[in-house]
Design an enzyme around this catalytic site. Structure first.
Site, mmCIF file in Angstrom:
data_model
loop_
_atom_site.group_PDB
_atom_site.id
_atom_site.type_symbol
_atom_site.label_atom_id
_atom_site.label_comp_id
_atom_site.label_asym_id
_atom_site.label_seq_id
_atom_site.Cartn_x
_atom_site.Cartn_y
_atom_site.Cartn_z
ATOM 1 N N ASN A 135 0.828 -1.221 0.000
ATOM 2 C CA ASN A 135 0.000 0.000 0.000
ATOM 3 C C ASN A 135 0.855 1.261 0.000
ATOM 4 O O ASN A 135 0.607 2.192 -0.761
ATOM 5 C CB ASN A 135 -0.915 0.026 1.226
ATOM 6 C CG ASN A 135 -2.221 -0.716 0.991
ATOM 7 O OD1 ASN A 135 -2.456 -1.237 -0.101
ATOM 8 N ND2 ASN A 135 -3.070 -0.765 1.990
ATOM 9 N N PHE B 50 -4.270 4.287 12.007
ATOM 10 C CA PHE B 50 -4.830 3.488 10.909
ATOM 11 C C PHE B 50 -4.204 3.920 9.590
ATOM 12 O O PHE B 50 -4.021 5.114 9.354
ATOM 13 C CB PHE B 50 -6.345 3.682 10.822
ATOM 14 C CG PHE B 50 -7.114 3.113 11.985
ATOM 15 C CD1 PHE B 50 -7.437 1.768 12.021
ATOM 16 C CD2 PHE B 50 -7.524 3.929 13.030
ATOM 17 C CE1 PHE B 50 -8.162 1.241 13.083
ATOM 18 C CE2 PHE B 50 -8.251 3.406 14.094
ATOM 19 C CZ PHE B 50 -8.564 2.053 14.124
ATOM 20 N N GLU B 51 -3.944 2.969 8.701
ATOM 21 C CA GLU B 51 -3.178 3.283 7.488
ATOM 22 C C GLU B 51 -3.874 4.289 6.567
ATOM 23 O O GLU B 51 -3.212 5.001 5.827
ATOM 24 C CB GLU B 51 -2.835 2.018 6.703
ATOM 25 C CG GLU B 51 -4.041 1.309 6.138
ATOM 26 C CD GLU B 51 -3.659 0.114 5.267
ATOM 27 O OE1 GLU B 51 -2.534 0.053 4.778
ATOM 28 O OE2 GLU B 51 -4.515 -0.758 5.084
ATOM 29 N N ALA B 52 -5.217 4.350 6.612
ATOM 30 C CA ALA B 52 -5.917 5.280 5.714
ATOM 31 C C ALA B 52 -5.787 6.728 6.181
ATOM 32 O O ALA B 52 -6.173 7.645 5.466
ATOM 33 C CB ALA B 52 -7.380 4.895 5.586
ATOM 34 N N MET B 81 -2.652 8.333 4.054
ATOM 35 C CA MET B 81 -1.768 7.171 4.109
ATOM 36 C C MET B 81 -0.300 7.611 4.071
ATOM 37 O O MET B 81 0.536 7.061 4.782
ATOM 38 C CB MET B 81 -2.062 6.239 2.943
ATOM 39 C CG MET B 81 -1.330 4.923 3.057
ATOM 40 S SD MET B 81 -1.660 3.818 1.692
ATOM 41 C CE MET B 81 -3.274 3.203 2.132
#
Lengths: 339, 255
Positions: A135, B50-52, B81
């Protein structure tokens, strides 16, 4: 000196000078009214074989109005950026639009479990995985493009098969002398980003997290904004610090209330878990996929009509309440007792 | 024996590994639950990331996605991110939670494919943020159910780095110095890694579990513990709190 080269296919990369010339020729700096309908935007900006990257994350703030329209117009041979592409790519595969993908995360629906439709297509060879990446790696591909650089150095992915199947390269960092991973820039041919509000020129505000949309908006060659609401340019100028995407990155603006359904629109409406659950079951067979596409895409003429099919304003009001924590969520897939 | 499920035990054991006033990068499911439980019990100062882009939320109920709006509820920042991954690369993330379909003796993980990559038997989701967490967090904690198909001698695909080939190989690959798997938590035991060889070793046995069960349910040889420790069982308070964290029973079965 290159220590290691990933064997994944390099997609979406341009020489930075070539892309600068493309930007100069194709991204006007004057503010013009870019509003149009979704069918016109897809017709004008999405070509068969294009490399597509969708904004949002998983089932969050995804331009579903664009997904349905690409399926309706039967686009094909698209390459998908699997940058945590979940519901969007699953439907595009089911709809026959995508046949290649670069994967950071795909083929699963987080807590809801694995995706039958996407997995079946990869396991049968119908959809080809061009490469793997992480990601952060994907987002740094966009960051490099947004900065006009050929690559972004990163300390991620080193030593793994993920790197081996990616399009990254490893060199010795000339400063520290340690191995460093170089992640190639990525300029998608076309991107759709769904936002809560923007003006007619494409100056956008986004509530909640940005995920990768800051970088993606600046990396994509063609960017179509779909929006819950259009506000005046004066409102943008009153609080310019809220502008996350400026007009000169944007090629088209499409107004579509509830345009992320059944995905979540942060601070507005929750995931429609009943609808997502219906897709998860439909996706298990080719016949199910076909029935779903007929019912929700091909037999409805517009997204407004689709909203009526899924229960109209009454259903959307419920999803607004779940989002506000004033109504508990329910989901058919939970009957299994979680994943 | 106390009345708890293996999922509840995993959640509680994982939460105990977390320390107050540290930062934790969490993924979907059990990691979220463990972090939320720690924040509501012994670690109120736990900084959840959190990655977002959600940083420092007070998560009201279990989110479905690491990107959904629950992850920014009463948060410090709704960022991106890039911000979270960059913070991780710069050293601000103390712990990262990971899971997988397969793990090997060095804590390397597979979440990409079962079978050949070009001709997969089962296509799994891929790295997602896992490779980044496994590469960049100061220490990682791995939660996964254990059996001989999951604890394997050779991964079908090395998605996320643990200690790679053991010894010094992780540092030599260029991954940030001093990082790597800290604990592995299964339904039978907690594992750490022997400091020189970096091989997986039993750290503590869960209540009522025999060492032989732990060693037998692995395709590779797990090193025995240096001393016999028993994982604390979930308390009634923790079990009640788990019900509040996941009130609709997405992961934790309703009592």
């Amino acid at each position: 000196m290159v220590i290691q080269e990933g064997t994944g296919e390099l997609v979406g990369w341009y020489d930075p000078d070539e892309n600068r010339r493309w930007v100069e020729a194709n991204k006007p700096r004057d503010m013009t009214d870019k509003t149009m309908a979704i069918d016109e935007a897809v017709d004008k900006f999405v070509k068969d074989g294009d490399f597509l990257a969708m904004g949002g994350f998983g089932h969050v703030r995804v331009s579903m109005v664009a997904i349905y329209e690409m399926i309706r117009q039967r686009r094909k041979n698209l390459i998908m950026a699997g940058k945590t592409a979940v519901h969007d790519v699953d439907l595009l595969i089911g709809g026959g639009c995508v046949d290649r993908i670069e994967v950071a995360y795909a083929f699963a629906h987080e807590l809801r479990g694995l995706s039958a439709c996407g997995r079946r297509s990869v396991e049968s060879g119908k959809v080809k995985v061009l490469g793997e990446i992480s990601n952060a790696g994907y987002q740094w591909r966009f960051l490099a493009a947004a900065m006009g650089l050929p690559f972004m150095p990163s300390r991620s992915m080193l030593g793994t098969d993920t790197l081996d199947k990616s399009s990254a390269k490893v060199i010795e960092d000339p400063f520290s002398g340690k191995p460093i991973c170089l992640i190639p820039a990525c300029y998608p041919d076309v991107s759709f980003i769904h936002v809560p509000r923007c003006d007619i020129y494409g100056n956008c505000q986004i509530d909640g997290t940005m995920v990768e949309d800051f970088e993606l908006a600046r990396a994509a060659r063609r960017l179509i904004i779909t929006t819950e609401e259009i506000i005046s340019n004066d409102e943008i100028r009153a609080k310019p610090w809220l502008t996350k995407i400026p007009f000169y990155n944007v090629d088209a603006v499409v107004l579509q209330k509830y345009g992320s359904h059944p995905c979540q629109m942060p601070m507005q409406y929750f995931f429609d878990e009943d609808h997502i659950g219906e897709w998860l079951v439909s996706g298990k067979t080719d016949e199910g996929v076909e029935r779903y596409m007929e019912k929700y895409v091909h037999s409805v003429e517009s997204f407004d009509e689709y909203i009526k099919v899924i229960g109209g304003e009454a259903r959307m009001k419920e999803l607004v309440e779940v989002e506000n924590l004033s109504r508990p969520m329910t989901a058919p897939w939970m009957k299994k007792g979680g994943k | 024996m106390a009345d708890y499920t293996s999922t509840e035990l995993l959640a509680c054991a994982a939460s105990h590994v977390l320390e107050d006033k540290k930062s934790i990068f969490v993924g979907t499911g059990l990691p979220m639950i463990a972090a939320m439980l720690a924040q509501r019990t012994h670690a109120p100062g736990l900084l959840i990331v959190f990655e977002a882009g959600g940083i420092g939320p007070q998560v009201p109920v279990l989110p479905i996605s690491v990107g959904d709006s629950r992850t920014v509820h009463r948060a410090i920042v709704a960022s991106s991110m890039n911000e979270c991954m960059s913070a991780s690369q710069a050293g601000y993330i103390d712990f990262g939670f990971l899971g997988g379909a397969q793990i090997d003796m060095y804590g390397n993980l597979n979440t990409t494919v079962i079978g050949e990559h070009s001709n997969p038997k089962i296509r799994l989701p891929g790295s997602g943020g896992a490779n980044d967490v496994g590469s960049l967090a100061q220490r990682t904690i791995i939660i996964m159910k254990q059996d001989r198909q999951k604890f394997v001698k050779k991964l079908d695909f090395l998605t996320t780095p643990g200690y790679l080939q053991g010894g010094e190989s992780r540092d030599k690959a260029g991954l940030p110095s001093g990082t790597g798997p800290h604990r592995v938590i299964s339904q039978y035991a907690i594992f750490d890694f022997e400091p020189i060889s970096k091989r997986m070793r039993v750290y503590s046995l869960h209540p009522g579990v025999e060492l032989a069960t732990v060693l037998d349910n692995s395709d590779f040889e797990i090193l025995p513990p240096t001393e016999i420790r028993i994982t604390p069982a979930p308390t009634q308070e923790e079990l009640a709190m788990l019900q509040k964290i996941d009130p609709v029973g997405m992961v934790i079965a309703k009592r």
